[in-house]
Design a protein around this motif. Structure first.
Motif, PDB file in Angstrom:
ATOM      1  N   UNK A   1       0.835  -1.192   0.000  1.00  0.00           N
ATOM      2  CA  UNK A   1       0.000   0.000   0.000  1.00  0.00           C
ATOM      3  C   UNK A   1       0.874   1.247   0.000  1.00  0.00           C
TER       4      UNK A   1
ATOM      5  N   UNK B   1       2.383   4.633   1.178  1.00  0.00           N
ATOM      6  CA  UNK B   1       2.645   5.138   2.528  1.00  0.00           C
ATOM      7  C   UNK B   1       1.811   6.371   2.814  1.00  0.00           C
ATOM      8  N   UNK B   2       1.781   6.755   4.074  1.00  0.00           N
ATOM      9  CA  UNK B   2       1.099   7.979   4.472  1.00  0.00           C
ATOM     10  C   UNK B   2       1.666   9.188   3.744  1.00  0.00           C
TER      11      UNK B   2
ATOM     12  N   UNK C   1       0.429   9.281   0.153  1.00  0.00           N
ATOM     13  CA  UNK C   1      -0.976   9.673   0.049  1.00  0.00           C
ATOM     14  C   UNK C   1      -1.154  11.161   0.319  1.00  0.00           C
ATOM     15  N   UNK C   2      -0.397  11.668   1.290  1.00  0.00           N
ATOM     16  CA  UNK C   2      -0.486  13.079   1.610  1.00  0.00           C
ATOM     17  C   UNK C   2      -0.089  13.913   0.392  1.00  0.00           C
TER      18      UNK C   2
ATOM     19  N   UNK D   1      -2.691  13.694  -2.539  1.00  0.00           N
ATOM     20  CA  UNK D   1      -3.876  14.475  -2.228  1.00  0.00           C
ATOM     21  C   UNK D   1      -3.596  15.976  -2.423  1.00  0.00           C
TER      22      UNK D   1
ATOM     23  N   UNK E   1      -5.615   2.048   6.675  1.00  0.00           N
ATOM     24  CA  UNK E   1      -6.088   3.386   6.992  1.00  0.00           C
ATOM     25  C   UNK E   1      -6.100   4.247   5.731  1.00  0.00           C
ATOM     26  N   UNK E   2      -7.089   5.088   5.616  1.00  0.00           N
ATOM     27  CA  UNK E   2      -7.209   5.958   4.440  1.00  0.00           C
ATOM     28  C   UNK E   2      -6.125   7.021   4.445  1.00  0.00           C
ATOM     29  N   UNK E   3      -5.981   7.685   3.324  1.00  0.00           N
ATOM     30  CA  UNK E   3      -5.047   8.798   3.230  1.00  0.00           C
ATOM     31  C   UNK E   3      -5.369   9.876   4.244  1.00  0.00           C
ATOM     32  N   UNK E   4      -6.638  10.203   4.404  1.00  0.00           N
ATOM     33  CA  UNK E   4      -7.044  11.229   5.366  1.00  0.00           C
ATOM     34  C   UNK E   4      -6.629  10.837   6.790  1.00  0.00           C
TER      35      UNK E   4
ATOM     36  N   UNK F   1      -4.238   8.820   7.731  1.00  0.00           N
ATOM     37  CA  UNK F   1      -2.786   8.876   7.884  1.00  0.00           C
ATOM     38  C   UNK F   1      -2.294  10.312   7.988  1.00  0.00           C
ATOM     39  N   UNK F   2      -2.892  11.190   7.202  1.00  0.00           N
ATOM     40  CA  UNK F   2      -2.504  12.593   7.234  1.00  0.00           C
ATOM     41  C   UNK F   2      -2.749  13.163   8.635  1.00  0.00           C
TER      42      UNK F   2
ATOM     43  N   UNK G   1      -3.079  11.514  11.553  1.00  0.00           N
ATOM     44  CA  UNK G   1      -2.268  10.974  12.642  1.00  0.00           C
ATOM     45  C   UNK G   1      -0.810  11.429  12.541  1.00  0.00           C
ATOM     46  N   UNK G   2      -0.342  11.695  11.364  1.00  0.00           N
ATOM     47  CA  UNK G   2       0.994  12.267  11.216  1.00  0.00           C
ATOM     48  C   UNK G   2       1.028  13.685  11.793  1.00  0.00           C
TER      49      UNK G   2
ATOM     50  N   UNK H   1      -6.895  -1.899  11.978  1.00  0.00           N
ATOM     51  CA  UNK H   1      -6.767  -1.248  10.673  1.00  0.00           C
ATOM     52  C   UNK H   1      -5.304  -1.157  10.265  1.00  0.00           C
ATOM     53  N   UNK H   2      -4.394  -1.250  11.247  1.00  0.00           N
ATOM     54  CA  UNK H   2      -2.970  -1.208  10.931  1.00  0.00           C
ATOM     55  C   UNK H   2      -2.469  -2.581  10.491  1.00  0.00           C
TER      56      UNK H   2
END
Lengths: 237, 237, 237, 237, 237, 237
Positions: A82, A84-85, A88-89, A92, D83-86, D88-89, D91-92, F78-79
């Motif tokens: 998948x 990574x965060x 995806x950030x 977007x 986890x969705x992109x949102x 992850x964004x 939680x980062x 989810x992780x």
């Protein structure tokens, strides 16, 4: 003194090469110094499922790095299962930035996907990607317009992006990797050709920052983005 | 008559450009006509886990296509969660082909990963990848040898690959996409600089084939691979 | 001398037992010596999504090993989340081999799935699977024909497969695990009842091979496949 | 006029309830009006693998929404596999914000995970989460300090966050869902107790924005965050 | 009247065939009428990671169905990426049942995995699996004991399982698929050779049930399990 | 003596708080002592795909624990990419239990999803979840009935659940974590308001159990469930 000897307000050499991908409706190889991103625009004749029947189109983006775009090899995301965060950030952000200057109803029920693949990374890949993706999107729109697929040209404005940061106590424009990896504050700005703001993302990496510092970074970004928009204008002739 | 006007035994124009990736220990941008593959060799100072403590190294490969390398956009494998069967088949083939000419004990307990990323696809991506990856691997070995990381040069021989097929009843060399998509038989040959066979993969796509046809395809491949090895020799100077 | 005392051109004892699965439209338990594969053919009344509306059917295959089909237990692929590259390569090969002798338009818009589950593995599982799956497919076609689901019998020919390799310098037919694990060259041949080639996959495992060696392996395979086709004929009576 | 009748610079009623989770080393149920987030701090006696042996600790965050925290049920991320992109964004962002005020070497080689689970969502979940997570982190640090696990109290400062946006042409503080879903510009600010900036994220949703508008939003945020820090001070007594 | 003409308290014909898998340390092909399950026991010389250093072993189970074990083809779980809830429930049940009669410290730091693969399903696959897995486990223990890997024989007792249910208003033993698919109440009982209970799982499928009905089902199960234990005794001779 | 000083047949203090989630059609925060579960009922206007066109509705459940509901932090599912076997087992149990008292045709072609999220766990989370989910389901049905979405009230009866076990040789009701973690036998019972059985799950954890012990556990459960049903009746007024 910056490692690259640039002055604080200097961009790296920027080039925008169009028509680099045989099959894409629009494409651009963007270079911000050692950062090279291949951007392609792909037209699909239907919008994403959740937008069906609303008479509007969509612009979206995907972002990836080749495994050896970086100093040491990075694991391929198709292997880890998948994106990574961080990936995806970034994708977007690219998508939002381009949608901000696109007249989506004028696209009709279609989707344009901007693929931004980093061939070589030396800092600022996301800002280079936005700047190059705009050119690819422009050429895709021109392609559609030239074939009368759409009546109205759907791009309202230029959009470009640049990073700024505080490096060794000084605000500098367009950080390369050597600067970026030690910067105290890291900010990315996305602005239109007309100077309006689209995105501001500023983040304390090692030290918090003041309002005044934010103002200085913003001023640097304005100057940089004005130059990038000029380079875009030259590129699209 | 082939769509590209080539004679049956003609390769497409082939180029091998070295040192195209700033950080990789070896790299090569290979073009077989409209098929462009960026190959990088990345050295890691430890072997894969299952090979630890055996005094040998390993050579492996990963293969991917940029989403818009193709006529219509292909979904990114990091989004679908896993590499497809086709991708895995190709990367296993590339890895085996390069290991066949590498002295693995001479590498020591290290791993070299060849990343073959297709920037543009017009048929024959796996054979172009093998041919270009050999150059990247060569340069990586030279880099190691030049720094005295290894004593003995670990590449024993050249290796290169080409596709052949039966297109409209005629055996032809190095099929492009237009030919490949309608070929009745599709074969990929991997051979060494010395003319020995490393891999033969021949597959009936629409019609079965005879032993004689296999012989004709093999003869075409021998000629093509001999030329590819010469181009490799020129490239590495 | 082969570990099993067989002569170079000897197959292991081969049996094909039909009707071993109560619910399947066709089934066959194939044994090549200690290699046992349960093959079932399952008819579905619609083709895969990408083939809808084209008036043709499809034949596909899935392959798996029971965890303790092997000397030491192999992790179940449903636990690791995806079929391995090897599994995918094999099931693609089985599918292509059977499609090569099937008249797909005669199937109508239907799909037949051949499940090949290895109960015990002693080398040559993919070639046993192809040979047994043909019988299961045959019986499924007969079942359909007997119920007038189809007018024309869709199987054009027999198809069978065998492995060959160079074991201790000598070309031998139908390798068992003990031979396979040390063979220098490993080849799989798929041929029709009429002696035409469907697939050739030859691979240098430890040493490259010559054209002459390829010819010898092919000759061995021809003999072996002719016998296998005879055994299929006896089995289907 | 705002739907909630609040003035432009008004926060919603904010409460911070401590010690709401029996087992966690620190916990806080934060409410910004109808937005309720349960924050827990969990101490682990080792840092993440990539930080081992560096004499520093780490603070990280995870964020999730209960399926029916929202107007219509949202699919559970454990069912969709990632986890969705949102997510992850967010939680980062939470993790970066808390690390900015934590003395990581003072933590020693330990990790504190802030779990922010949204029980009910009415806009501003990420800013409520940061504000509440700070309290949970504070109590976790106090717990460690009280047991002499650490010598020095590792939190340097308060940190809190609030959203601002342009709703019907007017800049307003702390948007609820009804405002957020139609706001033209959406910004999140994270600031310390001392008034320094930690994160600025401003995004054009429907219309681009000017520098002046950014200044107005920032001024609103400063006022809101000062109040939130006071509420934190009251909460921790 | 039961579809199979059996009396209410009749088992289907049960067979337990040992030594059916060449490589496994213990194996058993169990048949409860048309339900056929291949059970293998695989010994590993280390316990699962979470049990290391505790001086005890572990017994675990995995369960799967071949795709065409069922009336219509079931999708392979390796293709869908994870075992279903039903699969996990069953394999947890099998594992618990066998551990209940195993002296885990006597195993030493080892793990035995029971793979239960359903070749053909006609109701009661989980109870057949438990009954057959016990035989495979027994033979694995005997194999270990015979090689002096362990000093004490670690199996304390027999364990076997059977299903019961209320079919058309009558309590019946060992339901086949035709009965199971319409039963109002479905219960599975696991008991030891000594008649003690290991697991009771009773579930209302279409109608709730009374304490009296539970007692009747339990009485049926006792009779059935006593017979199954006798068949196990005969099998291990 | 139980750690909580309760008598063998004592429940922990039980509370059922309704209307705790602003958006859900029904909701209940259930507490069995230190075990707290938030249950929401969400109505969807279509049934699951496999039930379309059959004129019936469906009731399903999902279950999860917040990461710090437990003594030590549990990894978020989810992780890890998929719900664990335990999670799936529990959510299947909750769904079956509620369906057993629901008139599914009376629901029409709709689905109600019960989300049971454990905020704090002290043993018996699944039985608390069933007991609380019934209240949420009840309120959802009332909501539908009040809006004339359905004509007939679809809940036929109360359903509630409790655990029992053998703790230090004595049969006790409603085990908390301290008891549960050392219980020799662990049983969960689900019963209707009318005293009929819906589910019985009894499992030997360390020692097998006798029929008599099962009877004692069942008697305890009957008493406990009768009390729980009374508490439900008080809660729904």
């Amino acid at each position: 003194m910056r490692p690259s000897k640039r002055a604080a307000q200097d961009l790296r050499p920027v080039t925008l090469e169009r028509n680099v991908a045989r099959y894409a409706e629009g494409s651009c190889l963007v270079k911000f110094g050692g950062t090279h991103v291949l951007c392609t625009a792909s037209l699909e004749d239907k919008p994403p499922p959740w937008l069906r029947g609303q008479g509007r189109g969509w612009v979206t983006a995907e972002y990836a790095m080749l495994p050896r775009a970086t100093h040491t090899r990075t694991r391929r995301e198709s292997m880890s299962g998948k994106p990574s965060g961080r990936t995806q950030e970034i994708q977007r952000l690219i998508g939002r930035s381009l949608r901000a200057v696109t007249n989506l109803p004028a696209l009709g029920e279609r989707q344009i996907t901007l693929d931004c693949d980093v061939l070589q990374a030396d800092g600022g890949t996301r800002t280079a990607a936005i700047t190059g993706a705009w050119v690819a999107l422009h050429d895709c729109c021109k392609w559609m317009h030239g074939r009368s697929i759409i009546k109205e040209f759907p791009l309202r404005e230029h959009v470009a992006a640049v990073s700024c940061g505080i490096y060794q106590g000084e605000a500098v424009l367009d950080l390369d990797y050597e600067e970026d990896s030690v910067a105290q504050t890291d900010a990315n700005f996305v602005m239109t050709g007309g100077g309006a703001l689209v995105e501001v993302q500023a983040s304390a990496e090692g030290a918090v920052f003041s309002e005044d510092e934010l103002s200085v970074l913003l001023a640097l970004a304005k100057g940089g983005i004005a130059q990038l928009v000029n380079i875009q204008k030259l590129a699209i002739g």
